[in-house]
Write a protein that holds these residues in place. Structure first.
Motif, PDB file in Angstrom:
ATOM      1  N   SER A   1       0.835  -1.203   0.000  1.00  0.00           N
ATOM      2  CA  SER A   1       0.000   0.000   0.000  1.00  0.00           C
ATOM      3  C   SER A   1       0.868   1.251   0.000  1.00  0.00           C
ATOM      4  N   MET A   2       0.644   2.087  -1.031  1.00  0.00           N
ATOM      5  CA  MET A   2       1.434   3.334  -1.071  1.00  0.00           C
ATOM      6  C   MET A   2       1.006   4.274   0.045  1.00  0.00           C
ATOM      7  N   THR A   3      -0.239   4.146   0.503  1.00  0.00           N
ATOM      8  CA  THR A   3      -0.709   4.969   1.627  1.00  0.00           C
ATOM      9  C   THR A   3       0.100   4.633   2.881  1.00  0.00           C
ATOM     10  N   VAL A   4       0.276   3.361   3.123  1.00  0.00           N
ATOM     11  CA  VAL A   4       1.028   2.926   4.312  1.00  0.00           C
ATOM     12  C   VAL A   4       2.488   3.343   4.188  1.00  0.00           C
TER      13      VAL A   4
ATOM     14  N   LYS B   1       3.799   5.792   2.520  1.00  0.00           N
ATOM     15  CA  LYS B   1       3.948   7.242   2.665  1.00  0.00           C
ATOM     16  C   LYS B   1       3.834   7.648   4.144  1.00  0.00           C
ATOM     17  N   LYS B   2       2.844   7.075   4.842  1.00  0.00           N
ATOM     18  CA  LYS B   2       2.665   7.397   6.263  1.00  0.00           C
ATOM     19  C   LYS B   2       3.902   6.977   7.064  1.00  0.00           C
TER      20      LYS B   2
ATOM     21  N   MET C   1       1.127  -9.265   4.513  1.00  0.00           N
ATOM     22  CA  MET C   1       0.265  -9.609   3.370  1.00  0.00           C
ATOM     23  C   MET C   1       0.648  -8.747   2.160  1.00  0.00           C
TER      24      MET C   1
ATOM     25  N   SER D   1      -1.912  -5.672   9.664  1.00  0.00           N
ATOM     26  CA  SER D   1      -3.216  -5.235  10.177  1.00  0.00           C
ATOM     27  C   SER D   1      -3.809  -6.347  11.013  1.00  0.00           C
ATOM     28  N   VAL D   2      -3.552  -7.580  10.578  1.00  0.00           N
ATOM     29  CA  VAL D   2      -4.126  -8.733  11.272  1.00  0.00           C
ATOM     30  C   VAL D   2      -3.179  -9.150  12.384  1.00  0.00           C
TER      31      VAL D   2
ATOM     32  N   LYS E   1      -0.550  -2.518  12.815  1.00  0.00           N
ATOM     33  CA  LYS E   1      -0.999  -1.278  12.162  1.00  0.00           C
ATOM     34  C   LYS E   1      -2.262  -0.783  12.854  1.00  0.00           C
ATOM     35  N   PRO E   2      -2.526   0.503  12.956  1.00  0.00           N
ATOM     36  CA  PRO E   2      -1.700   1.581  12.436  1.00  0.00           C
ATOM     37  C   PRO E   2      -0.441   1.760  13.289  1.00  0.00           C
TER      38      PRO E   2
ATOM     39  N   ASP F   1      -6.178   3.101  -3.222  1.00  0.00           N
ATOM     40  CA  ASP F   1      -5.307   2.447  -2.238  1.00  0.00           C
ATOM     41  C   ASP F   1      -5.639   2.940  -0.828  1.00  0.00           C
TER      42      ASP F   1
ATOM     43  N   THR G   1     -10.045  -7.942  13.740  1.00  0.00           N
ATOM     44  CA  THR G   1      -9.505  -9.299  13.969  1.00  0.00           C
ATOM     45  C   THR G   1      -8.699  -9.350  15.276  1.00  0.00           C
TER      46      THR G   1
END
Lengths: 124, 293
Positions: A13-16, A18-19, A58, A85-86, A106-107, B232, B246
């Protein structure tokens, strides 16, 4: 520049990404490399030999656990922190068995990220 | 949260225009709560008594609380309580409405009572709404079929989504009742499956304008089109939210996993089983959460 730590951020994920890059630059000056899948993570590691790797579990093409395994094979003392995330116990167990040094849910909170960097990025 | 629910109520009743409400919602951050409004809300004073104290204040240099105690409208303990509440957020909308001359105190008082009655809220549910207790609010506004075996699971899921919307996207959020659906058309549908001991299909569904703003808020970027980065961002928000769900389930001993998220455009959802559509209203638009087995 020589004292700046090198960190490889691997997440599809480019969002992740970048953050994470923003947070890392806030915490301390560092040189960041990015990878958006497991194959790219392994080749970026080989090319740049970063002090620390932040690796999503993932990912497409090659997931984070497989990429972790190849990086550990290349360098048994590699410092790889898994991101996911999981946050299930089975994921954590599997990552630690393969050789991850830690696991970040995450986050990614900045304080936790700072602690990880302080703990695992010291030059030996 | 109270602002979103009560604001929508007075908008639907025609007591304020959409333009005025939008202005009031924006002004809320600078609004200071007045003791009179807090005293009415707590049931310690009525609107006439508050007005009387305000008129006295215009004639003499005394504080509201001091005069209210002198007139035996408030006890010292009651004054201490509302002074503590002065920093709370749940009445800021009402105060902002009064400051803008869009609603009088007596109308506000009457509408609070009517709102509670219209929604058949108990005192506990109404307090929870005012205090921003998401779990109770979601339980109050969300009713799945009574005998639906997954009801509690769905409620936990929606409560967490509500909290994550407030945390990452927009604090002005409210939901409406769940609607059982078997098909749905949508410009954009972001879907992720939760797998494991319990299976669940989860989707964020909406129009491009709302979802582009949504994506921008999560990624902290300004998007003008639904490009790959915007997609995204929404997919990652869904992934993050489902991941946190989860974790909660894992803490209860239920191990779940997630599939990779998918984005479909101009798609029609058709399902053999019943899906639920839960509308989420934000300050910049509406999206639907669609969940099903």
């Amino acid at each position: 520049m020589e004292n700046e730590i090198k960190i490889l951020v691997c997440d599809d994920s480019m969002t992740v990404r970048k953050k994470l890059v923003q947070s890392l630059n806030t915490i301390q000056p560092c040189i960041v490399f990015e990878a958006d899948n497991g194959n790219s993570a392994v080749s970026e590691y080989e090319k740049n030999m970063p002090d620390l790797v932040l690796m999503d579990i993932m990912m497409p093409e090659k997931d984070g656990i497989e990429a972790l395994s190849e990086i550990i094979e290349m360098n048994p003392s590699a410092k790889v922190v898994m991101l996911s995330s999981v946050g299930t116990k089975s994921n954590l167990k599997k990552a630690l068995e393969v050789g991850a040094v830690d696991f970040l849910q995450k986050p990614c909170e900045e304080d936790k990220l700072r602690n990880l960097i302080n703990t695992y990025s010291r030059k030996e | 949260m109270f602002s979103a629910f009560f604001g929508n109520y007075i908008l639907n009743k025609g007591l304020v225009s959409a333009e005025d409400l939008s202005k009031v919602l924006k002004n809320q951050k600078e609004t200071r709560l007045k003791l009179g409004v807090l005293a009415i809300n707590a049931g310690f004073m009525n609107a006439i008594q508050v007005q009387e104290i305000h008129e006295l204040q215009a004639k003499m240099d005394k504080r509201f609380g001091e005069l209210a105690i002198e007139k035996n409208y408030l006890s010292k303990e009651q004054l201490d309580l509302i002074l503590k509440q002065q920093k709370s957020e749940h009445l800021i909308l009402a105060q902002a409405l009064i400051d803008e001359n869009l609603m009088s105190m007596s109308t506000f008082e009457k509408e609070l009572v009517e709102y509670k009655s219209t929604h058949s809220l108990t005192d506990e549910q109404f307090d929870a709404l005012k205090d921003g207790n998401v779990d109770i609010v979601v339980n109050t506004f969300l009713s799945f079929e009574e005998d639906h075996e997954m009801s509690n699971y769905y409620r936990d899921y929606v409560s967490l989504l509500f909290k994550n919307i407030i945390r990452f996207i927009d604090s002005d959020v409210r939901i409406e009742a769940a609607e059982a659906i078997s098909s749905m058309q949508s410009p954009y549908m972001f879907t992720q499956k939760i797998t494991g001991e319990t299976q669940l299909v989860t989707s964020i569904v909406g129009d491009s304008e709302t979802l582009i703003t949504f994506a921008g808020k999560y990624a902290d970027e300004t998007f003008t089109t639904m490009d790959a980065y915007a997609k995204d961002s929404i997919g990652e928000f869904l992934n993050l939210h489902n991941g946190l769900f989860t974790v909660n389930m894992s803490n209860r001993g239920i191990e779940l996993d997630l599939t990779v998220q998918a984005c479909q455009e101009n798609t029609t959802l058709k399902a053999d089983k019943v899906f639920y559509r839960i509308p989420f209203y934000l300050s910049f638009g509406e999206f639907d959460l669609v969940i099903g087995l």
